[in-house]
Design an enzyme around this catalytic site. Structure first.
Site, mmCIF file in Angstrom:
data_model
loop_
_atom_site.group_PDB
_atom_site.id
_atom_site.type_symbol
_atom_site.label_atom_id
_atom_site.label_comp_id
_atom_site.label_asym_id
_atom_site.label_seq_id
_atom_site.Cartn_x
_atom_site.Cartn_y
_atom_site.Cartn_z
ATOM 1 N N TYR A 14 -14.442 38.213 -44.722
ATOM 2 C CA TYR A 14 -13.305 37.730 -43.929
ATOM 3 C C TYR A 14 -12.438 36.794 -44.782
ATOM 4 C CZ TYR A 14 -10.738 34.882 -40.574
ATOM 5 O OH TYR A 14 -9.743 34.194 -39.914
ATOM 6 N N GLU A 38 -9.311 33.213 -31.443
ATOM 7 C CA GLU A 38 -9.298 31.757 -31.627
ATOM 8 C C GLU A 38 -9.510 31.035 -30.298
ATOM 9 O OE1 GLU A 38 -9.561 30.209 -34.368
ATOM 10 O OE2 GLU A 38 -8.722 31.526 -35.893
ATOM 11 N N TRP A 73 -16.790 29.849 -35.855
ATOM 12 C CA TRP A 73 -16.011 31.052 -36.149
ATOM 13 C C TRP A 73 -16.921 32.212 -36.516
ATOM 14 C CZ3 TRP A 73 -11.899 33.178 -34.686
ATOM 15 C CH2 TRP A 73 -11.297 34.219 -35.406
#
Length: 187
Positions: free
Chosen positions: A18, A40, A48
């Site tokens: 990522y 988000e 995350w």
């Protein structure tokens, strides 16, 4: 020779991929902007990496983040999402995805695209910071405060300043790669 990466992503292949391929890359695609907005908002209060591990499940559950479909989700779809163990099952966040899809399209109508709207906060130019270490990055900025305030005024949910700064980082509105990171000058 091993590439130097930002310290926050080290040790997990998914995180590193990522970081290497997406994080901080300027993004203007409407569907992807909406995907990051939803992800988000679901990340609020979580890590995350938790969201990244569930990202494919989110894509399936949320019709590949097609905001025009999500905006019309009814009670049956909401219940289906709340029963889906592959995503974050939070009623307020599920409801916010629907509300935010509706408001996302209102912004598109007003500004021509969500990209035009959101990138106007940085004058269509990514902010390039100079952090020696990722822990030096702020959690919020004056710009993320303004974005958050404006989105809330427009009816968006789960768009606090910290969430919006993370969104800015993810979508390349701000380059917060460490100055020693191989991606710092690439994005």
């Amino acid at each position: 020779m091993q590439k130097h990466r930002c310290g926050w992503c080290l040790g997990d292949p998914l995180y590193e991929a990522y970081h290497d391929n997406e994080w901080g890359v300027p993004l203007h695609d409407e569907r992807l902007l909406f995907e990051f907005l939803v992800l988000e908002t679901f990340q609020a209060g979580l890590s995350w990496i938790t969201i990244l591990r569930k990202r494919d499940n989110f894509r399936v559950a949320f019709d590949n983040f097609d905001y025009s479909i999500i905006a019309n989700y009814g009670d049956a779809k909401k219940e289906e999402l709340l029963q889906n163990a592959g995503i974050i099952r939070n009623k307020l966040k599920v409801n916010s995805a629907i509300t935010n899809a509706q408001n996302f399209m209102k912004i598109q109508q007003e500004f021509g695209s969500f990209s035009t709207y959101i990138w106007s906060f940085v004058n269509d130019n990514p902010i390039k910071n100079n952090w020696p270490h990722y822990k030096d990055c702020p959690a919020t900025t004056e710009i993320s405060d303004r974005i958050s305030k404006d989105l809330k005024k427009r009816g968006f949910k789960f768009v606090g300043s910290t969430v919006m700064y993370a969104f800015m980082q993810a979508t390349g509105m701000v380059n917060d790669h460490e100055i020693g990171c191989f991606r710092y000058n690439e994005v």
